[in-house]
Every structure is written in C-alpha cells, then in structure tokens.
Scaffold this motif. Structure first.
Motif, PDB file in Angstrom:
ATOM      1  N   THR A 133      -8.195  10.233   0.656  1.00  6.37           N
ATOM      2  CA  THR A 133      -6.900   9.597   0.496  1.00  6.37           C
ATOM      3  C   THR A 133      -6.917   8.864  -0.828  1.00  6.37           C
ATOM      4  OG1 THR A 133      -6.593   9.316   2.872  1.00  6.37           O
ATOM      5  CG2 THR A 133      -5.351   7.851   1.477  1.00  6.37           C
ATOM      6  N   PHE A 134      -5.796   8.883  -1.515  1.00  3.94           N
ATOM      7  CA  PHE A 134      -5.656   8.129  -2.757  1.00  3.94           C
ATOM      8  C   PHE A 134      -4.427   7.255  -2.602  1.00  3.94           C
ATOM      9  CE2 PHE A 134      -4.048   7.337  -6.993  1.00  3.94           C
ATOM     10  CZ  PHE A 134      -5.195   6.927  -7.654  1.00  3.94           C
ATOM     11  N   ALA A 135      -4.592   5.966  -2.898  1.00  3.97           N
ATOM     12  CA  ALA A 135      -3.487   5.023  -2.724  1.00  3.97           C
ATOM     13  C   ALA A 135      -3.476   4.003  -3.848  1.00  3.97           C
ATOM     14  CB  ALA A 135      -3.622   4.306  -1.380  1.00  3.97           C
ATOM     15  N   GLU A 136      -2.324   3.381  -4.010  1.00  6.83           N
ATOM     16  CA  GLU A 136      -2.175   2.222  -4.886  1.00  6.83           C
ATOM     17  C   GLU A 136      -1.837   1.036  -4.004  1.00  6.83           C
ATOM     18  OE1 GLU A 136      -0.413   4.218  -8.953  1.00  6.83           O
ATOM     19  OE2 GLU A 136       0.974   3.239  -7.572  1.00  6.83           O
ATOM     20  N   TYR A 137      -2.348  -0.133  -4.373  1.00  2.40           N
ATOM     21  CA  TYR A 137      -2.087  -1.340  -3.605  1.00  2.40           C
ATOM     22  C   TYR A 137      -2.251  -2.531  -4.530  1.00  2.40           C
ATOM     23  CZ  TYR A 137      -6.945   0.174  -2.977  1.00  2.40           C
ATOM     24  OH  TYR A 137      -8.205   0.694  -3.178  1.00  2.40           O
ATOM     25  N   SER A 138      -1.612  -3.619  -4.157  1.00  2.00           N
ATOM     26  CA  SER A 138      -1.636  -4.785  -5.031  1.00  2.00           C
ATOM     27  C   SER A 138      -2.179  -6.002  -4.294  1.00  2.00           C
ATOM     28  CB  SER A 138      -0.232  -5.078  -5.563  1.00  2.00           C
ATOM     29  OG  SER A 138       0.655  -5.332  -4.497  1.00  2.00           O
ATOM     30  N   VAL A 139      -2.553  -6.975  -5.115  1.00  2.00           N
ATOM     31  CA  VAL A 139      -3.030  -8.262  -4.616  1.00  2.00           C
ATOM     32  C   VAL A 139      -2.358  -9.330  -5.469  1.00  2.00           C
ATOM     33  CG1 VAL A 139      -5.038  -9.804  -4.444  1.00  2.00           C
ATOM     34  CG2 VAL A 139      -5.266  -7.391  -3.848  1.00  2.00           C
ATOM     35  N   GLU A 140      -1.916 -10.382  -4.836  1.00  2.00           N
ATOM     36  CA  GLU A 140      -1.400 -11.546  -5.553  1.00  2.00           C
ATOM     37  C   GLU A 140      -1.850 -12.769  -4.765  1.00  2.00           C
ATOM     38  OE1 GLU A 140       2.847 -13.371  -6.956  1.00  2.00           O
ATOM     39  OE2 GLU A 140       2.540 -11.213  -7.162  1.00  2.00           O
ATOM     40  N   ALA A 141      -2.817 -13.499  -5.337  1.00  2.00           N
ATOM     41  CA  ALA A 141      -3.386 -14.639  -4.621  1.00  2.00           C
ATOM     42  C   ALA A 141      -3.932 -15.662  -5.605  1.00  2.00           C
ATOM     43  CB  ALA A 141      -4.502 -14.167  -3.687  1.00  2.00           C
ATOM     44  N   LEU A 142      -3.946 -16.899  -5.178  1.00  2.00           N
ATOM     45  CA  LEU A 142      -4.450 -18.003  -5.989  1.00  2.00           C
ATOM     46  C   LEU A 142      -5.974 -17.954  -6.114  1.00  2.00           C
ATOM     47  CD1 LEU A 142      -3.899 -20.818  -7.372  1.00  2.00           C
ATOM     48  CD2 LEU A 142      -4.335 -21.805  -5.103  1.00  2.00           C
ATOM     49  N   VAL A 143      -6.455 -18.221  -7.327  1.00  2.00           N
ATOM     50  CA  VAL A 143      -7.889 -18.412  -7.563  1.00  2.00           C
ATOM     51  C   VAL A 143      -8.067 -19.936  -7.643  1.00  2.00           C
ATOM     52  CG1 VAL A 143      -9.825 -17.987  -9.106  1.00  2.00           C
ATOM     53  CG2 VAL A 143      -8.042 -16.254  -8.849  1.00  2.00           C
ATOM     54  N   PRO A 144      -8.529 -20.582  -6.574  1.00  2.00           N
ATOM     55  CA  PRO A 144      -8.585 -22.044  -6.546  1.00  2.00           C
ATOM     56  C   PRO A 144      -9.372 -22.673  -7.702  1.00  2.00           C
ATOM     57  CG  PRO A 144      -8.898 -21.185  -4.346  1.00  2.00           C
ATOM     58  CD  PRO A 144      -8.936 -20.009  -5.290  1.00  2.00           C
ATOM     59  N   SER A 145     -10.446 -22.034  -8.146  1.00  2.00           N
ATOM     60  CA  SER A 145     -11.275 -22.636  -9.195  1.00  2.00           C
ATOM     61  C   SER A 145     -10.576 -22.713 -10.547  1.00  2.00           C
ATOM     62  CB  SER A 145     -12.595 -21.866  -9.340  1.00  2.00           C
ATOM     63  OG  SER A 145     -12.340 -20.553  -9.789  1.00  2.00           O
ATOM     64  N   VAL A 168       0.858  -1.196   0.000  1.00  4.21           N
ATOM     65  CA  VAL A 168       0.000   0.000   0.000  1.00  4.21           C
ATOM     66  C   VAL A 168       0.892   1.242   0.000  1.00  4.21           C
ATOM     67  CG1 VAL A 168      -1.783   1.286   1.243  1.00  4.21           C
ATOM     68  CG2 VAL A 168      -1.808  -1.225   1.249  1.00  4.21           C
ATOM     69  N   ARG A 169       0.640   2.114  -0.967  1.00  2.74           N
ATOM     70  CA  ARG A 169       1.379   3.372  -1.076  1.00  2.74           C
ATOM     71  C   ARG A 169       0.379   4.515  -1.133  1.00  2.74           C
ATOM     72  NH1 ARG A 169       5.223   4.396  -5.450  1.00  2.74           N
ATOM     73  NH2 ARG A 169       3.358   4.213  -6.692  1.00  2.74           N
ATOM     74  N   PHE A 170       0.397   5.361  -0.127  1.00  2.00           N
ATOM     75  CA  PHE A 170      -0.466   6.534  -0.118  1.00  2.00           C
ATOM     76  C   PHE A 170       0.191   7.608  -0.978  1.00  2.00           C
ATOM     77  CE2 PHE A 170      -3.672   5.249   2.769  1.00  2.00           C
ATOM     78  CZ  PHE A 170      -3.060   4.315   3.592  1.00  2.00           C
ATOM     79  N   LEU A 171      -0.518   8.041  -1.999  1.00  7.25           N
ATOM     80  CA  LEU A 171       0.030   9.010  -2.942  1.00  7.25           C
ATOM     81  C   LEU A 171      -0.509  10.410  -2.722  1.00  7.25           C
ATOM     82  CD1 LEU A 171      -0.212   6.725  -6.075  1.00  7.25           C
ATOM     83  CD2 LEU A 171       1.800   7.181  -4.673  1.00  7.25           C
ATOM     84  N   ILE A 172      -1.758  10.509  -2.298  1.00 11.13           N
ATOM     85  CA  ILE A 172      -2.378  11.800  -2.047  1.00 11.13           C
ATOM     86  C   ILE A 172      -3.177  11.702  -0.754  1.00 11.13           C
ATOM     87  CG2 ILE A 172      -4.006  13.542  -2.879  1.00 11.13           C
ATOM     88  CD1 ILE A 172      -3.422  12.548  -5.739  1.00 11.13           C
TER      89      ILE A 172
END
Length: 164
Positions: free
Chosen positions: A107-119, A97-101
């Motif tokens: 608040t405006f931020a960028e954030y990522s997700v990396e996770a398995l989709v089991p199906s 999570v990076r708060f940019l504004i």
C-alpha cells in the motif's frame, strides 16, 4: 526481412482468473487493513510496534541527512523509535490519510502530521509518503519519505533572540 508470424503469448485459462482475483483481493484488503490500523496505534508505541513482523523494518531514509537514525528493525527497536518520537512530539498523530496505490502485498499512502514540539514551541507540519509492505498480516516494511527542512525547522533549538 520482416516476419508476419504472431507472437506466442501464454495466457492463463479463463477459469483460473476468478480465483486469482479473489485471492488477490483478500490479500489487498489485509494489507490496507493493517495500514489503516497504524494511525490509531501510533500514540501507543507497543501497539504500533505490534503491527510489525518480528523482523519488520521502519525506514525514514531522509532522516540520515539530519544525523538521526533512519532505519530500525525488530519490535523493540520500532517501539523505542516511536516512543522517542512521542517524547519529542506528544500529540503526534497521522491525519488526512489518503491511500493512493493498493496492491495485494503493498500500500502507498500520503498522510500528514501537525503537532506542537514542546521543546521549541513550534508546530511540526509534515507530509509523509509511505510504502507499506505486508505479509501474513504483519508489516514487513514501512518506508516513509518526508520533508526534512520542515522537520529541521520544527526541532531546531530556539536561540535567545527567538524566545518569547
């Protein structure tokens, strides 16, 4: 014909500024503080929904292009949306999570997700950009942008030729 008259600009009295700045900073801290709670709460739908106002809104406008509901309003609908997401991606967590504004109300931020989709057996890799609007210690609006192509690839049904 040009006029040499100067513009009349109304400025607050110098004594008013410090109190306004202090007020703004406190509100700023509250908005960012609410936003900072969401990554930890997202794994528990009722806790994540509790960060929103009673009539709060969660919007992911680009989901509409995938035929997925893109706007939910109210605590029960937000909780249901997050619960449904976790049913599809159990390890869904916001990272990096990076708060940019930051402003007093938003608040405006960028954030990522990396996770398995089991199906599908695929990894859901996503970068979100989110604008959060808060009032009275609750989220009024969380509007997130995302890469719908990455979402479609991760969630698309696996054909017979793609099965292991």
């Amino acid at each position: 014909m040009k006029s040499n008259k100067s513009l009349n600009v109304i400025r607050p009295a110098p004594t008013a500024c410090p109190s306004l700045i202090r007020f703004g900073e406190n509100r700023h801290e509250k908005c960012r503080g609410i936003a900072s709670k969401l990554p930890d709460a997202i794994q528990t739908p009722h806790l994540a929904a509790a960060l929103f106002a009673e009539d709060g809104v969660l919007e992911l406008p680009y989901l509409e292009s995938l035929g997925i509901p893109h706007r939910v309003q109210g605590l029960a609908a937000i909780e249901g949306f997050i619960g449904s997401l976790l049913g599809k991606v159990p390890d869904f967590k916001f990272r990096n999570v990076r708060f940019l504004i930051d402003t007093p109300d938003q608040t405006f931020a960028e954030y990522s997700v990396e996770a398995l989709v089991p199906s599908t057996g695929r990894i859901y890799r996503q970068m979100y950009a989110g604008r959060l609007v808060a009032k009275d210690g609750k989220i009024q609006l969380l509007r997130e942008s995302m890469d719908t192509v990455a979402a479609a690839k991760a969630f698309a049904p696996v054909g017979p030729e793609q099965r292991h």
